[in-house]
Scaffold this active site. Structure first.
Site, PDB file in Angstrom:
ATOM      1  N   GLU A 105       0.830  -1.200   0.000  1.00  0.00           N
ATOM      2  CA  GLU A 105       0.000   0.000   0.000  1.00  0.00           C
ATOM      3  C   GLU A 105       0.869   1.255   0.000  1.00  0.00           C
ATOM      4  O   GLU A 105       0.575   2.237  -0.695  1.00  0.00           O
ATOM      5  CB  GLU A 105      -0.926  -0.011   1.222  1.00  0.00           C
ATOM      6  CG  GLU A 105      -1.915  -1.154   1.217  1.00  0.00           C
ATOM      7  CD  GLU A 105      -2.586  -1.399   2.556  1.00  0.00           C
ATOM      8  OE1 GLU A 105      -3.680  -1.989   2.571  1.00  0.00           O
ATOM      9  OE2 GLU A 105      -2.011  -1.022   3.606  1.00  0.00           O
ATOM     10  N   GLY A 158     -11.448  -6.345   2.947  1.00  0.00           N
ATOM     11  CA  GLY A 158     -12.247  -7.440   2.426  1.00  0.00           C
ATOM     12  C   GLY A 158     -13.718  -7.063   2.409  1.00  0.00           C
ATOM     13  O   GLY A 158     -14.235  -6.498   3.376  1.00  0.00           O
ATOM     14  N   ILE A 170      -9.778 -12.142   7.649  1.00  0.00           N
ATOM     15  CA  ILE A 170     -10.965 -12.951   7.394  1.00  0.00           C
ATOM     16  C   ILE A 170     -10.808 -13.650   6.045  1.00  0.00           C
ATOM     17  O   ILE A 170     -10.617 -12.990   5.009  1.00  0.00           O
ATOM     18  CB  ILE A 170     -12.232 -12.078   7.416  1.00  0.00           C
ATOM     19  CG1 ILE A 170     -12.306 -11.273   8.729  1.00  0.00           C
ATOM     20  CG2 ILE A 170     -13.472 -12.940   7.234  1.00  0.00           C
ATOM     21  CD1 ILE A 170     -12.271 -12.111   9.985  1.00  0.00           C
ATOM     22  N   MET A 175      -8.067  -4.388   9.454  1.00  0.00           N
ATOM     23  CA  MET A 175      -7.398  -4.628  10.723  1.00  0.00           C
ATOM     24  C   MET A 175      -6.884  -3.354  11.386  1.00  0.00           C
ATOM     25  O   MET A 175      -6.201  -3.440  12.406  1.00  0.00           O
ATOM     26  CB  MET A 175      -6.248  -5.618  10.522  1.00  0.00           C
ATOM     27  CG  MET A 175      -6.712  -6.966  10.002  1.00  0.00           C
ATOM     28  SD  MET A 175      -5.369  -8.131   9.632  1.00  0.00           S
ATOM     29  CE  MET A 175      -4.765  -8.507  11.275  1.00  0.00           C
ATOM     30  N   GLU A 176      -7.230  -2.170  10.832  1.00  0.00           N
ATOM     31  CA  GLU A 176      -6.675  -0.929  11.388  1.00  0.00           C
ATOM     32  C   GLU A 176      -7.656   0.231  11.536  1.00  0.00           C
ATOM     33  O   GLU A 176      -7.425   1.111  12.373  1.00  0.00           O
ATOM     34  CB  GLU A 176      -5.501  -0.433  10.520  1.00  0.00           C
ATOM     35  CG  GLU A 176      -4.323  -1.357  10.425  1.00  0.00           C
ATOM     36  CD  GLU A 176      -4.470  -2.429   9.358  1.00  0.00           C
ATOM     37  OE1 GLU A 176      -3.851  -3.499   9.486  1.00  0.00           O
ATOM     38  OE2 GLU A 176      -5.215  -2.189   8.372  1.00  0.00           O
ATOM     39  N   ASP A 208     -10.763  -8.132  -2.064  1.00  0.00           N
ATOM     40  CA  ASP A 208     -11.168  -9.539  -2.044  1.00  0.00           C
ATOM     41  C   ASP A 208     -12.483  -9.657  -1.298  1.00  0.00           C
ATOM     42  O   ASP A 208     -12.884  -8.758  -0.554  1.00  0.00           O
ATOM     43  CB  ASP A 208     -10.099 -10.394  -1.359  1.00  0.00           C
ATOM     44  CG  ASP A 208      -9.823  -9.938   0.062  1.00  0.00           C
ATOM     45  OD1 ASP A 208     -10.264 -10.622   1.002  1.00  0.00           O
ATOM     46  OD2 ASP A 208      -9.168  -8.882   0.254  1.00  0.00           O
TER      47      ASP A 208
END
Length: 227
Positions: A12, A78, A149, A170-171, A194
């Site tokens: 990223e 996701g 996930i 996650m952030e 995804d």
């Protein structure tokens, strides 16, 4: 305006770093920050590392060292709703922890003593969802937790508690929490890489990074140019 930008992963960072003109590197509080310009704005870019603790620590360091006027968190996420597709862009109107439970008297995802959900700054959110792009862009709930996930079963557990959830990462929630506690305007701006419930999910995620990373991150340039 001084704009902080936080990403989690090196892939990223490579995409977003192209935003910065006259880029220079600084080290503060054991962290690397990339300082540059875009138009009239000063941009402060950093890679936090993956997960809630890493992103929270880096956000606080950015605020302490540079005191940005706002912080943007961008990167991939996701898609966990039937409506989300790969390459969609989700502006997190609301952000919640999907892996937090502080017991009776608290809502799912709520850190006791803090709001049940965090909210992106309404002005930043309005500008984000008004951008013109060939990909779909819309706002909704982003769910964050310290878990990647990878399948329908994990997705369904989150959707059972947060049925309106559109994406997982996650952030976002930990960065939003630190910004809330420091009264810094915040926006989570995520690109769907995804969909965990898809067949051969791992290949889908890898294909995203092979085919479209730079194109997908062009939208963050458009957002900054509107601020």
């Amino acid at each position: 305006m001084t704009i902080g930008i936080i990403v989690a992963m090196s892939s990223e960072l490579a995409c977003v770093k192209d935003l910065l003109d006259d880029c220079r590197e600084e080290q503060n509080e054991n962290a690397i920050f990339y300082i540059g310009n875009r138009g009239q704005h000063t941009l402060i870019l950093t890679q936090s590392g993956i997960g809630k603790v890493c992103s929270a620590i880096r956000t606080q360091s950015m605020i302490h060292c540079y005191r940005p006027d706002c912080i943007l968190n961008t990167g991939v996420a996701g898609g966990i709703d039937a409506s989300t597709r790969v390459y969609d862009i989700i502006a997190g109107k609301e952000i919640v922890y999907h892996d937090v439970w502080c017991g009776e008297g608290n809502e799912p995802g709520q850190i006791q003593g803090l709001p049940p959900r965090f909210y992106s700054d309404p002005d930043l959110l309005k500008k984000a969802i008004s951008l013109t792009t060939s990909d779909r862009i819309y706002s909704g709930l982003i769910c964050s937790g310290d878990r990647f996930i990878t399948n329908r079963e994990e997705q369904n557990k989150i959707k059972a508690v947060f049925p309106e959830g559109l994406a997982v990462d996650m952030e976002s929630a930990s960065i939003a929490q630190v910004c809330y506690m420091n009264q810094i305007p915040f926006l989570s701006f995520r690109i769907i890489s995804d969909t965990p419930a898809a067949e051969n999910h791992s290949a889908q995620y890898k294909r995203f990074w092979k085919d479209f990373p730079q194109k997908s991150f062009e939208i963050i340039k458009k957002l900054i140019d509107t601020l």
